[in-house]
Design a protein around this motif. Structure first.
Motif, PDB file in Angstrom:
ATOM      1  N   THR A  32       0.831  -1.203   0.000  1.00 18.39           N
ATOM      2  CA  THR A  32       0.000   0.000   0.000  1.00 18.39           C
ATOM      3  C   THR A  32       0.865   1.253   0.000  1.00 18.39           C
ATOM      4  O   THR A  32       0.582   2.211  -0.723  1.00 18.39           O
ATOM      5  CB  THR A  32      -0.925   0.002   1.236  1.00 18.39           C
ATOM      6  OG1 THR A  32      -1.698  -1.193   1.241  1.00 18.39           O
ATOM      7  CG2 THR A  32      -1.847   1.193   1.225  1.00 18.39           C
ATOM      8  N   VAL A  35       2.265   1.743  -3.524  1.00 17.01           N
ATOM      9  CA  VAL A  35       1.241   2.202  -4.476  1.00 17.01           C
ATOM     10  C   VAL A  35       0.876   3.661  -4.229  1.00 17.01           C
ATOM     11  O   VAL A  35       0.755   4.451  -5.171  1.00 17.01           O
ATOM     12  CB  VAL A  35      -0.014   1.298  -4.387  1.00 17.01           C
ATOM     13  CG1 VAL A  35      -1.185   1.909  -5.127  1.00 17.01           C
ATOM     14  CG2 VAL A  35       0.301  -0.075  -4.944  1.00 17.01           C
ATOM     15  N   GLN A  38       3.643   6.377  -5.354  1.00 24.80           N
ATOM     16  CA  GLN A  38       3.996   6.532  -6.764  1.00 24.80           C
ATOM     17  C   GLN A  38       3.611   7.927  -7.238  1.00 24.80           C
ATOM     18  O   GLN A  38       2.452   8.312  -7.227  1.00 24.80           O
ATOM     19  CB  GLN A  38       3.278   5.494  -7.626  1.00 24.80           C
ATOM     20  CG  GLN A  38       3.723   4.081  -7.369  1.00 24.80           C
ATOM     21  CD  GLN A  38       5.128   3.827  -7.862  1.00 24.80           C
ATOM     22  OE1 GLN A  38       5.524   4.361  -8.890  1.00 24.80           O
ATOM     23  NE2 GLN A  38       5.862   3.028  -7.126  1.00 24.80           N
TER      24      GLN A  38
END
Length: 50
Positions: A32, A35, A38
């Motif tokens: 998590t 992600v 990013q």
């Protein structure tokens, strides 16, 4: 996804593999974090942790 989680919990309960729960939790948290970081302004600070 709910079926997978139920099967995973059933496996851990039946085989007494409760030590897998913290490992899975840490992997989910790291995934998590990757992600969400990013393309964000937080990314350079996360790279210093590793």
């Amino acid at each position: 996804m709910i079926d997978f989680l139920q099967d995973l919990w059933g496996f851990m309960k039946a085989r007494k593999k409760f030590w897998l729960a913290p490992i899975i939790l840490v992997m989910l948290l790291l995934g998590t974090l990757i992600v969400l970081s990013q393309g964000s302004a937080v990314a350079p600070f996360i790279y210093t942790l590793f």
